[in-house]
Design an enzyme around this catalytic site. Structure first.
Site: not given
Ligand code: NDP
Length: 283
Positions: A72, A93, A108, A133-135, A156
């Protein structure tokens, strides 16, 4: 009527480990439904081959392609330009051929926005966004561009959260603040829209977001990026308190719709695409 004897227009998805990508079924269902002689194909591309793959797509006249992790960000240096939100978030994307140029877009956040706008216009609204994160980043940028009044990022990791709030304040000039997530979060009283932008709940129907559900108020929009399960625990809690739930499948379908619009110029049938996606995902 016989099939036309020219090659179909090509789009596709460049990713790694994307075997069985349900997006293929959704996009191809749109092409079939609208009688378009187009194909959408999955291409397994490793990071070292990305440059050659894009040269190949140019040479073969691809009309565009999606790209997912890990491409990406690295894809950007191979493109001729970026759309406004892709430039702001620094991630692409969806690539679209315009004339002889390949332009990077990000669907996205646009998919989320389109899905949200069917329920609520975010202009002037106050949003709480879990995740950075990315989303979450893609969603936050589109919300800012759509005139959202305030975004509170709850994350977090402080570092990732600060990167996002800095982008929102400095580049997009929106009122944004960070809460480092530690224990159950109480939604501020002026919250209009709550979004889970984290991966919490993916394939885990019982997973719980650390949120004080007593602070959910009737009428709030509560959205989840998680698309499997479609009804997450957060959305069930929200519905039982009179909130308006918005599932992640709508975001995924809307992204597909926007991609098809970018590539072909037509407005595809959303119901056909959602049905194909649900069938491919076994929902
Ligand atoms: P990333 O890995 O970039 O980001 C994950 C995020 O979740 C971070 O903010 C992370 O926090 C947080 N996180 C994960 N586990 C925990 C936990 N146990 N406690 C607290 N915070 C947590 O992932 P993406 O942003 O790319 O994707 C996130 C979700 O979005 C995925 O499940 C993906 O499938 C979904 N998605 C859905 C789409 C749709 O069209 N519906 C499109 C794109 C994504 P930290 O920064 O602290 O690590």
């Amino acid at each position: 009527m016989s099939e036309p004897n020219f090659l179909p227009a090509l789009v596709g998805s460049m990713s790694q480990g994307a075997a069985g990508n349900p997006t293929v079924a959704m996009i191809e269902a749109a092409f079939a439904h609208h009688g378009l002689h187009w194909r959408y194909i999955n291409m397994e591309v490793s990071p070292k081959d990305l440059s050659a793959a894009i040269l190949g797509a140019r040479a073969m006249g691809f009309r565009g392609f999606n790209c997912s992790l890990p491409h990406k960000v690295t894809v950007i240096s191979h493109l001729d330009g970026l759309g406004e939100s892709a430039a702001a978030m620094g991630a692409v994307n969806c690539v679209v051929r315009r004339g002889d140029q390949l332009i990077g877009e990000n669907t996205d956040g646009k998919g989320f926005l389109r899905s949200l706008q069917a329920l609520e216009d975010p202009r002037g609204k106050s949003v709480v966004l879990f995740g950075a994160g990315g989303a979450a980043r893609a969603i936050a940028v589109e919300l800012a561009l759509a005139g959202t009044r305030k975004i509170t990022v709850v994350n977090r990791s402080k570092e990732r959260g600060e990167e996002l709030t800095f982008l929102l304040r400095e580049t997009l000039q929106i009122d944004a603040s960070l809460v480092v997530w530690n224990g159950d979060y109480d939604l501020p009283e002026d919250t209009d829209i709550v979004i889970n932008g984290t991966s919490i709940g993916l394939y885990a129907p019982e997973a719980r977001l650390a949120l004080n559900t007593d602070s959910l108020r009737a009428g709030m929009v509560v959205a989840d990026v998680i698309f499997n399960p479609v009804r997450t625990r957060l959305l069930s809690d929200a519905a039982s308190r009179g909130c308006r739930p918005l599932d992640g499948l709508g975001m995924l379908v809307s992204q597909g719709i926007i991609g098809v619009q970018y590539w072909t110029g037509i407005e595809p049938d959303a119901a056909v695409m959602r049905a194909a996606l649900e069938a491919a995902m076994g929902i």
